[in-house]
Design an enzyme around this catalytic site. Structure first.
Site, PDB file in Angstrom:
ATOM      1  CE  LYS A 278     -97.843  57.879 -41.791  1.00 48.32           C
ATOM      2  NZ  LYS A 278     -98.196  58.360 -43.140  1.00 48.32           N
TER       3      LYS A 278
ATOM      4  CB  ILE B 235    -103.265  52.274 -36.597  1.00 48.77           C
ATOM      5  CG1 ILE B 235    -104.725  52.727 -36.450  1.00 48.77           C
ATOM      6  CG2 ILE B 235    -103.094  50.837 -36.129  1.00 48.77           C
ATOM      7  CD1 ILE B 235    -105.323  52.600 -35.071  1.00 48.77           C
TER       8      ILE B 235
ATOM      9  N   GLY C  78    -107.140  60.013 -41.044  1.00 48.83           N
ATOM     10  CA  GLY C  78    -106.166  59.649 -40.015  1.00 48.83           C
ATOM     11  C   GLY C  78    -105.375  60.866 -39.553  1.00 48.83           C
TER      12      GLY C  78
ATOM     13  CB  SER D  61     -99.999  52.926 -48.487  1.00 45.87           C
ATOM     14  OG  SER D  61    -101.289  53.030 -47.932  1.00 45.87           O
TER      15      SER D  61
ATOM     16  CG  HIS E  81    -106.316  52.852 -45.057  1.00 44.97           C
ATOM     17  ND1 HIS E  81    -105.153  52.232 -45.450  1.00 44.97           N
ATOM     18  CD2 HIS E  81    -106.224  54.132 -45.492  1.00 44.97           C
ATOM     19  CE1 HIS E  81    -104.398  53.096 -46.107  1.00 44.97           C
ATOM     20  NE2 HIS E  81    -105.009  54.259 -46.133  1.00 44.97           N
TER      21      HIS E  81
ATOM     22  CD  GLN F 262    -103.253  63.347 -52.733  1.00 44.14           C
ATOM     23  OE1 GLN F 262    -104.457  63.484 -52.860  1.00 44.14           O
ATOM     24  NE2 GLN F 262    -102.719  62.900 -51.603  1.00 44.14           N
TER      25      GLN F 262
END
Ligand code: PAF
Length: 285
Positions: free
Chosen positions: A151, A178, A149, A188, A39, A63
């Site tokens: 990801k 990252i 991101g 997270s 982040h 979500q």
């Protein structure tokens, strides 16, 4: 200057209006908190691109599926705020659910194609909830540019498609994933892995890398590359593979037989009680 924490959407709008009157460039970094270096790299990229950076933290109930980890999703606003102070963000927007979804809320964003496959198939409704909150945040902040991101590759593509399809005048930038030194993609949800699981988790990236290496060495056959991924992942026990696919980088289209365009291998796997996702881009040639 320290980070200004704003809870009420109207207070946020008032601040944004002031900056707009001064012709300032605004960047948004939407997050669900439990901030990590991934982040922070988005905040840093946002700072390079704009005069002011707004970071939103909102664990979006819409979500998460009924059996998913909404209740156990890590929440640590005080620690997040400290990180944002260090990163010199300008605003932390941390709305409450009642303001984002007032009584009678009934309008949703739905992508008819890409939201139905991969993550969308495993997590029905997830992308409707994600696109709806992202559109709301983009409307509230009205940024020039927003950072996400890579990801969450499918998420990024869906947001880029939404912005194009719905004519939002906003640039959407995808930033590289990252990773820990072990190769594990920062997330997270890693906070919920046990030490034993943390030691195993990097195998996902190892298996993705094996696919990219084999492709570079000349293996273009889609089924063989998928089998290779599965074989590499199964070298470490404890994973329950949910999805593995190789798709085109541009719009995550399917490959037929041969992987011969810029590609992304994308995976979701359960390890203990945690569902991990990761992906790796590689060239098609
Ligand atoms: O990637 C996330 O953290 C979330 O999906 C997002 C984009 C903040 C929307 O809730």
């Amino acid at each position: 200057m320290s980070v200004n924490t704003i809870i009420a959407p109207n207070d946020l709008r008032a601040q944004i209006k002031q900056w707009r009157l001064q012709n300032k460039k605004i960047a948004l970094v939407p997050t669900m908190g439990a901030l990590h270096q991934g982040h922070i790299s988005l905040v840093e990229a946002a700072q390079q691109a704009a005069d002011y950076v707004v970071v939103s933290i909102f664990v979006n109930p819409l979500q998460f599926g009924p059996k998913e980890d909404f209740a156990s999703y890590p929440r640590m606003l005080a620690a997040d705020l400290e990180k944002l102070e260090l990163a010199k963000a300008d605003i932390l927007f941390a709305p409450i659910a009642a303001d984002m979804y007032p009584e009678g809320f009934q309008t949703f964003v739905h992508n008819n194609a890409l939201s139905e496959v991969l993550e969308g198939q495993s997590r029905p409704g997830h992308f409707n909830g994600m696109l709806t909150i992202v559109l709301k945040l983009l409307n509230l902040v009205q940024p020039d540019v927003a950072f996400f991101g890579k990801k969450d590759y499918q998420q990024l593509k869906l947001i880029q498609i939404m912005v194009r399809d719905l004519c939002l005048p906003i640039e959407i930038v995808g930033q590289p994933t990252i990773r820990e030194a072990s190769g594990l993609a920062m997330s997270s949800r890693n906070l919920r892995l046990t030490p034993e699981e943390l030691a195993k988790a990097p195998q996902i990236y190892k298996a993705l890398s094996a696919v990219a290496t084999a492709h570079e060495a000349g293996e273009k056959d889609y089924p063989k590359l998928i089998s290779l991924f599965k074989a590499e992942l199964s070298k470490v026990d404890g994973f329950r593979l949910d999805t593995i696919d190789i798709r085109t980088q541009d719009r995550m289209g399917a490959f037929e037989g041969l992987v011969d365009k810029p590609a992304v291998a994308s995976v979701a796997a359960h390890l203990g009680s945690v569902r991990l996702i990761d992906n790796l881009e590689f060239s098609g040639s």
